[in-house]
Design a protein around this motif. Structure first.
Motif, short mmCIF file in Angstrom:
data_model
loop_
_atom_site.label_atom_id
_atom_site.label_comp_id
_atom_site.label_asym_id
_atom_site.label_seq_id
_atom_site.Cartn_x
_atom_site.Cartn_y
_atom_site.Cartn_z
N THR A 246 -23.14 -26.37 23.99
CA THR A 246 -23.44 -27.58 24.76
C THR A 246 -23.19 -28.85 23.96
O THR A 246 -22.99 -29.92 24.51
CB THR A 246 -24.90 -27.58 25.21
OG1 THR A 246 -25.75 -27.60 24.06
CG2 THR A 246 -25.21 -26.35 26.05
N GLY A 247 -23.24 -28.74 22.65
CA GLY A 247 -23.04 -29.92 21.79
C GLY A 247 -24.28 -30.30 21.02
O GLY A 247 -24.23 -31.07 20.05
N ASN A 248 -25.43 -29.76 21.42
CA ASN A 248 -26.68 -30.07 20.73
C ASN A 248 -26.93 -29.13 19.56
O ASN A 248 -27.77 -29.39 18.71
CB ASN A 248 -27.86 -29.97 21.71
CG ASN A 248 -27.73 -30.99 22.83
OD1 ASN A 248 -27.34 -32.12 22.59
ND2 ASN A 248 -28.04 -30.57 24.06
N GLU A 249 -26.20 -28.00 19.52
CA GLU A 249 -26.40 -27.02 18.45
C GLU A 249 -25.49 -27.34 17.26
O GLU A 249 -24.42 -27.90 17.43
CB GLU A 249 -26.07 -25.60 18.93
CG GLU A 249 -26.52 -25.27 20.34
CD GLU A 249 -25.45 -25.57 21.38
OE1 GLU A 249 -24.65 -26.49 21.15
OE2 GLU A 249 -25.45 -24.90 22.41
N ASN A 250 -25.92 -26.95 16.08
CA ASN A 250 -25.07 -27.05 14.90
C ASN A 250 -24.30 -25.75 14.72
O ASN A 250 -24.81 -24.66 15.03
CB ASN A 250 -25.92 -27.31 13.65
CG ASN A 250 -26.40 -28.74 13.58
OD1 ASN A 250 -25.65 -29.67 13.88
ND2 ASN A 250 -27.65 -28.93 13.21
N VAL A 251 -23.08 -25.87 14.23
CA VAL A 251 -22.27 -24.70 13.88
C VAL A 251 -22.19 -24.63 12.36
O VAL A 251 -21.72 -25.57 11.70
CB VAL A 251 -20.86 -24.78 14.48
CG1 VAL A 251 -20.01 -23.59 14.04
CG2 VAL A 251 -20.93 -24.85 16.00
N ILE A 252 -22.68 -23.51 11.81
CA ILE A 252 -22.67 -23.30 10.35
C ILE A 252 -21.72 -22.15 10.06
O ILE A 252 -21.91 -21.04 10.56
CB ILE A 252 -24.08 -22.97 9.83
CG1 ILE A 252 -25.07 -24.09 10.21
CG2 ILE A 252 -24.06 -22.76 8.32
CD1 ILE A 252 -26.52 -23.71 10.03
N THR A 253 -20.69 -22.42 9.26
CA THR A 253 -19.67 -21.40 8.98
C THR A 253 -19.75 -20.92 7.54
O THR A 253 -19.81 -21.74 6.61
CB THR A 253 -18.25 -21.97 9.25
OG1 THR A 253 -18.15 -22.30 10.63
CG2 THR A 253 -17.18 -20.94 8.91
N VAL A 254 -19.77 -19.60 7.38
CA VAL A 254 -19.71 -18.96 6.06
C VAL A 254 -18.32 -18.33 5.96
O VAL A 254 -17.96 -17.49 6.78
CB VAL A 254 -20.80 -17.89 5.90
CG1 VAL A 254 -20.69 -17.22 4.53
CG2 VAL A 254 -22.18 -18.49 6.09
N VAL A 255 -17.54 -18.74 4.96
CA VAL A 255 -16.16 -18.24 4.88
C VAL A 255 -15.67 -18.18 3.44
O VAL A 255 -16.06 -18.98 2.59
CB VAL A 255 -15.21 -19.14 5.73
CG1 VAL A 255 -15.14 -20.56 5.17
CG2 VAL A 255 -13.82 -18.53 5.85
N GLY A 256 -14.80 -17.20 3.17
CA GLY A 256 -14.15 -17.09 1.87
C GLY A 256 -12.70 -16.67 2.08
O GLY A 256 -12.25 -16.54 3.23
N CYS A 257 -11.98 -16.45 1.00
CA CYS A 257 -10.60 -15.96 1.08
C CYS A 257 -10.43 -14.81 0.10
O CYS A 257 -11.02 -14.81 -0.99
CB CYS A 257 -9.60 -17.07 0.75
SG CYS A 257 -9.45 -18.31 2.05
N GLY A 258 -9.61 -13.84 0.47
CA GLY A 258 -9.41 -12.67 -0.37
C GLY A 258 -8.61 -12.97 -1.62
O GLY A 258 -7.73 -13.83 -1.63
N GLY A 259 -8.94 -12.25 -2.69
CA GLY A 259 -8.19 -12.37 -3.94
C GLY A 259 -6.93 -11.54 -3.92
O GLY A 259 -6.79 -10.62 -3.11
#
Length: 483
Positions: free
Chosen positions: A364-377
């Motif tokens: 809806t736009g009122n929520e926060n989006v928290i992203t956990v991300v990495g990249c492979g070696g």
């Protein structure tokens, strides 16, 4: 026992030293597996050259050697077969050894950067639900009807492919759905297989550690469609700019699917939510449990393949509405505090963008989006800053962490990711090397209604660090935070 000359059928041979009218037991490209009366195929790999192990194979009593360069000193009583390309020879010999099982089954290959696992797995699920006997060769697992086997590569080696296809034939399988990777095509693992159809999903930035340029990556994918027969179908995503390129030289019957343009199989999205999508496919309304525009493309491809394989339209539509999401592909759980956590395999810039745009389009736009991300070696380094830029641009908060660092220093990987973050997004990012701690932190930062995306590993239940695989499951980790 097999006759060597029969196994060599259709293999381009430059020269023979010895007798090919001999009985042989098995064929192997690993000298350690050789035993008496076996054939050793010397493959030139990325890091290892099988020609260096010919003596080892002979010491294990190999009766024949297939190689690109015949040794100057040859062992008495051993047949040497010289070929231009050992990987090509392996593919043809594997099919012949197992009596060409792909000709006795309806084999469909799916290739592209994203969507291969989802499409093949859901096609398997759909046809099983329709009461058919089905096989699956995917990144996640190999299935023969209800029996499951562990997968080690997206596209296994030629021997393994034909071994499983042969087993499928023995168990009465009618259809097999197979992921076809660029590595597999380039290394001739799919050569000699008789596909009744091929599917192109999309093409974006990936595997440039293996393919030197994007053009080479594209052209390798295209080779799969170039090799299809005139009796096969080639189903392509016409919304992707490479969709027409893939099939421009194919002899197969060309079919298209699209959301944005006209296609043989056309969808329109009527509604979308975290519970699924309401669509029309070729004018008929259908509900799908799958979430996001990228999954609508997957549904379209599944629908198209099923129709092209002769399944009745209404049976396909009913089947599509019952399909569940694939493990590690937009798989979500909701905590008691009403925090939504999504685990997704997105490990390319395009896939990450698709998932985050899907989340942002639904919320809806009122929520926060928290992203956990990495990249492979030990993989394509050029995508690291791009992944970080997308994550920080499309999230309220981003935590950079370890993926599968393999033999690389995880801190260096994160440093290379951070280089892609725009100055206005610096304050929205954190770096936490330990993936478990990164997931815990994301949950602590979230309030009721917020959305956490844990990207990159999806279905994988391990973390690879310095050659060792340690158990680690993103879904398990986030669920532990709920308690």
């Amino acid at each position: 026992m097999k006759i060597l000359k029969d196994i060599l059928y259709k293999v381009p041979v430059n020269g023979v030293f010895g007798d090919t009218n001999i009985q042989v037991n098995e064929i192997h490209f690993d000298s350690r597996k050789i035993s008496e009366n076996d054939v050793f195929i010397a493959l030139k790999g990325v890091t290892v050259d099988g020609h260096d192990f010919i003596d080892k194979a002979l010491s294990n009593n190999a009766v024949a050697v297939v190689c690109e360069k015949v040794p100057e000193e040859r062992k008495q009583g051993v047949t040497y077969v010289e070929v231009s390309d050992s990987s090509e020879a392996l593919a043809m010999m594997s099919s012949n050894y197992y009596d060409n099982p792909s000709k006795k089954i309806k084999l469909v290959g799916v290739t592209g950067t994203n969507g291969k696992t989802t499409i093949t797995t859901l096609l398997y699920q759909l046809f099983m639900n329709l009461g058919r006997r089905v096989g699956l060769l995917s990144t996640v697992k190999i299935m023969i009807n209800n029996s499951e086997f562990k997968a080690t590569h997206t596209t296994p080696d030629s021997l393994t492919i034909n071994k499983y296809l042969s087993q499928m034939v023995e168990e009465g399988v009618e259809y097999c759905f197979m992921e076809v990777s660029s590595h597999g095509i380039h290394q001739n693992r799919t050569l000699g297989l008789d596909f009744v159809g091929g599917v192109f999903t999309n093409l974006s930035h990936d595997h440039l550690d293996y393919h030197s340029t994007f053009a080479e990556y594209r052209d390798v994918k295209k080779r799969f469609f170039d090799q299809l027969s005139k009796d096969a179908f080639a189903l392509t995503n016409i919304d992707d700019k490479n969709g027409t390129v893939m099939v421009q030289n194919t002899k197969a019957k060309k079919q298209t699917y699209a959301l944005k343009t006209l296609g043989d199989f056309k969808a329109k999205i009527l509604e979308k939510s975290f519970s699924g999508s309401l669509l029309t496919i070729n004018g008929t309304e259908v509900w799908s449990k799958l979430i996001g525009d990228f999954n609508v493309y997957n549904v379209l491809a599944i629908y198209g393949v099923a129709e092209l394989l002769g399944i009745e339209k209404l049976d396909v539509l009913r089947g599509v509405s019952g399909l569940d999401s694939v493990s590690g592909r937009f798989q979500y759980v909701v905590s008691p505090e009403k925090i939504t956590a999504i685990v997704d395999y997105a490990h390319t810039p395009d896939a990450l963008k698709n998932v985050l745009e899907t989340i942002n389009n639904i919320r809806t736009g009122n929520e926060n989006v928290i992203t956990v991300v990495g990249c492979g070696g030990d993989r394509d380094k050029t995508k690291r800053p791009k992944m970080a830029h997308i994550a920080s641009q499309l999230s309220n908060q981003t935590i950079f962490t370890s993926d599968n660092p393999r033999t690389e220093d995880p801190q260096i990987i994160i440093d290379e990711m951070e280089a892609g973050v725009s100055p206005e997004n610096y304050k929205k990012t954190l770096s936490i090397l330990d993936r478990k701690q990164a997931i815990k932190t994301a949950y602590k930062l979230a309030d009721s209604g917020d959305i956490i995306l844990i990207a990159g590993k999806g279905h994988e239940n391990y973390q690879e660090i310095n050659g060792e695989r340690r158990h680690f499951d993103d879904l398990e980790e986030i669920k532990m935070c709920f308690n």
